[in-house]
Design a protein around this motif. Sequence first.
Motif, mmCIF file in Angstrom:
data_model
loop_
_atom_site.group_PDB
_atom_site.id
_atom_site.type_symbol
_atom_site.label_atom_id
_atom_site.label_comp_id
_atom_site.label_asym_id
_atom_site.label_seq_id
_atom_site.Cartn_x
_atom_site.Cartn_y
_atom_site.Cartn_z
ATOM 1 N N MET A 252 0.841 -1.206 0.000
ATOM 2 C CA MET A 252 0.000 0.000 0.000
ATOM 3 C C MET A 252 0.878 1.259 0.000
ATOM 4 S SD MET A 252 -3.140 0.863 2.573
ATOM 5 C CE MET A 252 -2.107 1.924 3.564
ATOM 6 N N ALA A 253 0.444 2.278 -0.717
ATOM 7 C CA ALA A 253 1.239 3.509 -0.810
ATOM 8 C C ALA A 253 1.195 4.269 0.520
ATOM 9 C CB ALA A 253 0.698 4.377 -1.929
ATOM 10 N N THR A 254 2.331 4.744 0.941
ATOM 11 C CA THR A 254 2.411 5.568 2.150
ATOM 12 C C THR A 254 3.081 6.879 1.779
ATOM 13 O OG1 THR A 254 4.426 4.333 2.626
ATOM 14 C CG2 THR A 254 2.491 3.797 3.973
ATOM 15 N N PRO A 255 2.283 7.833 1.259
ATOM 16 C CA PRO A 255 2.903 9.064 0.773
ATOM 17 C C PRO A 255 3.511 9.898 1.896
ATOM 18 C CG PRO A 255 0.506 9.158 0.590
ATOM 19 C CD PRO A 255 0.839 7.816 1.119
ATOM 20 N N PRO A 256 4.659 10.521 1.632
ATOM 21 C CA PRO A 256 5.245 11.400 2.637
ATOM 22 C C PRO A 256 4.434 12.689 2.757
ATOM 23 C CG PRO A 256 6.567 11.426 0.637
ATOM 24 C CD PRO A 256 5.463 10.454 0.402
ATOM 25 N N PRO A 257 4.492 13.358 3.907
ATOM 26 C CA PRO A 257 3.707 14.584 4.076
ATOM 27 C C PRO A 257 4.134 15.702 3.122
ATOM 28 C CG PRO A 257 5.059 14.123 6.040
ATOM 29 C CD PRO A 257 5.207 12.959 5.125
ATOM 30 N N ASP A 258 5.391 15.713 2.747
ATOM 31 C CA ASP A 258 5.906 16.755 1.844
ATOM 32 C C ASP A 258 5.961 16.176 0.423
ATOM 33 O OD1 ASP A 258 7.377 18.689 0.501
ATOM 34 O OD2 ASP A 258 8.702 19.087 2.204
ATOM 35 N N HIS A 259 5.126 16.736 -0.463
ATOM 36 C CA HIS A 259 4.987 16.180 -1.817
ATOM 37 C C HIS A 259 5.927 16.788 -2.841
ATOM 38 C CE1 HIS A 259 1.526 13.946 -0.635
ATOM 39 N NE2 HIS A 259 1.359 13.507 -1.878
ATOM 40 N N ARG A 260 6.785 17.715 -2.433
ATOM 41 C CA ARG A 260 7.661 18.370 -3.415
ATOM 42 C C ARG A 260 8.636 17.372 -4.035
ATOM 43 N NH1 ARG A 260 10.493 22.893 -0.113
ATOM 44 N NH2 ARG A 260 10.234 21.314 1.497
ATOM 45 N N PHE B 43 11.968 2.729 -3.354
ATOM 46 C CA PHE B 43 10.871 2.315 -4.242
ATOM 47 C C PHE B 43 10.352 0.924 -3.850
ATOM 48 C CE2 PHE B 43 12.867 4.902 -7.996
ATOM 49 C CZ PHE B 43 12.530 6.079 -7.341
ATOM 50 N N GLN B 44 11.299 0.024 -3.494
ATOM 51 C CA GLN B 44 10.892 -1.344 -3.099
ATOM 52 C C GLN B 44 10.096 -1.340 -1.806
ATOM 53 O OE1 GLN B 44 14.292 -3.887 -2.433
ATOM 54 N NE2 GLN B 44 14.965 -3.594 -4.555
ATOM 55 N N ARG B 45 10.548 -0.529 -0.861
ATOM 56 C CA ARG B 45 9.945 -0.568 0.476
ATOM 57 C C ARG B 45 8.678 0.279 0.572
ATOM 58 N NH1 ARG B 45 15.453 -0.841 4.226
ATOM 59 N NH2 ARG B 45 16.358 -2.579 3.035
ATOM 60 N N HIS B 46 8.488 1.168 -0.395
ATOM 61 C CA HIS B 46 7.268 1.995 -0.438
ATOM 62 C C HIS B 46 6.706 1.950 -1.853
ATOM 63 C CE1 HIS B 46 8.089 3.727 3.526
ATOM 64 N NE2 HIS B 46 9.349 3.705 3.146
ATOM 65 N N PRO B 47 6.108 0.796 -2.229
ATOM 66 C CA PRO B 47 5.632 0.667 -3.613
ATOM 67 C C PRO B 47 4.555 1.706 -3.947
ATOM 68 C CG PRO B 47 5.406 -1.420 -2.391
ATOM 69 C CD PRO B 47 5.841 -0.379 -1.418
ATOM 70 N N ASP B 48 4.485 2.080 -5.209
ATOM 71 C CA ASP B 48 3.442 2.976 -5.740
ATOM 72 C C ASP B 48 3.429 4.363 -5.102
ATOM 73 O OD1 ASP B 48 2.583 0.841 -7.303
ATOM 74 O OD2 ASP B 48 1.294 0.101 -5.680
ATOM 75 N N THR B 49 4.498 4.766 -4.486
ATOM 76 C CA THR B 49 4.516 6.049 -3.785
ATOM 77 C C THR B 49 5.391 7.068 -4.523
ATOM 78 O OG1 THR B 49 4.344 4.789 -1.739
ATOM 79 C CG2 THR B 49 4.984 7.099 -1.526
ATOM 80 N N PHE B 50 6.495 6.572 -5.081
ATOM 81 C CA PHE B 50 7.479 7.456 -5.710
ATOM 82 C C PHE B 50 7.637 7.113 -7.181
ATOM 83 C CE2 PHE B 50 8.509 6.856 -1.257
ATOM 84 C CZ PHE B 50 8.640 8.168 -0.829
ATOM 85 N N CYS B 51 8.217 8.035 -7.941
ATOM 86 C CA CYS B 51 8.643 7.669 -9.289
ATOM 87 C C CYS B 51 9.869 8.497 -9.646
ATOM 88 C CB CYS B 51 7.519 7.867 -10.294
ATOM 89 S SG CYS B 51 7.109 9.561 -10.526
ATOM 90 N N LEU B 52 10.645 7.914 -10.542
ATOM 91 C CA LEU B 52 11.841 8.590 -11.017
ATOM 92 C C LEU B 52 11.440 9.411 -12.230
ATOM 93 C CD1 LEU B 52 14.806 8.566 -10.179
ATOM 94 C CD2 LEU B 52 15.175 6.732 -11.845
ATOM 95 N N GLN C 219 3.468 13.652 -13.161
ATOM 96 C CA GLN C 219 3.662 12.614 -12.139
ATOM 97 C C GLN C 219 3.165 13.101 -10.777
ATOM 98 O OE1 GLN C 219 4.477 9.581 -12.893
ATOM 99 N NE2 GLN C 219 4.839 10.139 -15.020
ATOM 100 N N THR C 220 3.440 14.367 -10.458
ATOM 101 C CA THR C 220 2.995 14.905 -9.172
ATOM 102 C C THR C 220 1.464 14.904 -9.116
ATOM 103 O OG1 THR C 220 4.975 16.291 -9.106
ATOM 104 C CG2 THR C 220 3.234 16.861 -7.558
ATOM 105 N N ASN C 221 0.830 15.242 -10.249
ATOM 106 C CA ASN C 221 -0.639 15.259 -10.283
ATOM 107 C C ASN C 221 -1.240 13.869 -10.127
ATOM 108 O OD1 ASN C 221 -0.625 17.982 -10.536
ATOM 109 N ND2 ASN C 221 -0.925 18.005 -12.773
ATOM 110 N N LYS C 222 -0.453 12.827 -10.460
ATOM 111 C CA LYS C 222 -0.936 11.451 -10.251
ATOM 112 C C LYS C 222 -0.757 11.018 -8.801
ATOM 113 C CE LYS C 222 -0.056 9.650 -14.870
ATOM 114 N NZ LYS C 222 1.041 9.057 -15.650
ATOM 115 N N GLY C 223 -0.286 11.906 -7.962
ATOM 116 C CA GLY C 223 -0.125 11.600 -6.544
ATOM 117 C C GLY C 223 1.234 11.032 -6.176
ATOM 118 N N LYS C 224 2.143 10.974 -7.165
ATOM 119 C CA LYS C 224 3.471 10.421 -6.876
ATOM 120 C C LYS C 224 4.427 11.533 -6.434
ATOM 121 C CE LYS C 224 2.597 6.216 -8.302
ATOM 122 N NZ LYS C 224 2.845 5.434 -9.471
ATOM 123 N N VAL C 225 5.372 11.150 -5.588
ATOM 124 C CA VAL C 225 6.461 12.076 -5.276
ATOM 125 C C VAL C 225 7.597 11.758 -6.242
ATOM 126 C CG1 VAL C 225 8.174 12.746 -3.543
ATOM 127 C CG2 VAL C 225 5.777 12.423 -2.894
#
Length: 195
Positions: A1-9, A29-38, A95-101
């Motif tokens: 499950m995605a665990t987004p950080p509080p700071d989305h910048r 990326f492995q430990r927080h799937p679907d949360t970040f992208c390069l 990418q930011t608009n898709k909710g990814k950091v």
Amino acid sequence: MATPPPDHRPIVVSGPSGVGKGTLYNLLFQRHPDTFCLSVSHTTRAPRDGEQDGVHYHFVPMESFEDLIAKDGFVEHAKFSGNRYGTSKMTIEEQTNKGKVVLLDIEMEGVKQIKQSSISARYVFISPPSVEVLESRLRGRGTEKEENIQRRLAQAKNELEYSQIPGVHDKVIVNDDLEKAYKEFEDFVYKPLES
Ligand SMILES: Nc1ncnc2c1ncn2[C@@H]1O[C@H](COP(=O)(O)OP(=O)(O)OP(=O)(O)O)[C@@H](O)[C@H]1O
């Protein structure tokens, strides 16, 4: 499950070649799937075998690239051996608009450009415990020819000097013990928003 950080910048990760940037953010990326992208860069160079458009790079003709420069569409761009490379504002926004950091793996000149741009980002520098350790990691990776290793080490010295200027980076992490460095990296990424 995605665990987004509080700071989305977007997070700008820099540091000398071979210091372990990729190792650290791939663990994230492995430990927080679907949360970040390069961030996927634009380039005018031809795709190599196995490289996919939109995945490894956005492959574009020189004319389109230069058009985008003229429209101030890049946060940073550079020329290497006749080809252009850059990070577009649009890519980061999408990418930011898709909710990814978004993480940006950028070399020093790019970092300087992003700092001049309109993008608000967080900056983390990954430092080697010593230049000797960096050299042995570069050799150990087995991907570089000798002349490349020497060139990367010379460039590393410039990067390390730049990283010592106060205020350039929000965080400097020494990548000695990998798990310890990872923990510092994760803590920085998940740092609560400052009020
Ligand atoms: N803390 C560490 N201890 C020992 N070896 C490490 C550590 N971190 C990374 N390495 C190793 O160092 C080598 C370089 O790491 P990596 O490829 O992640 O560097 P990089 O900074 O992303 O390099 P580049 O900018 O050239 O892509 C790899 O072989 C990796 O396994």
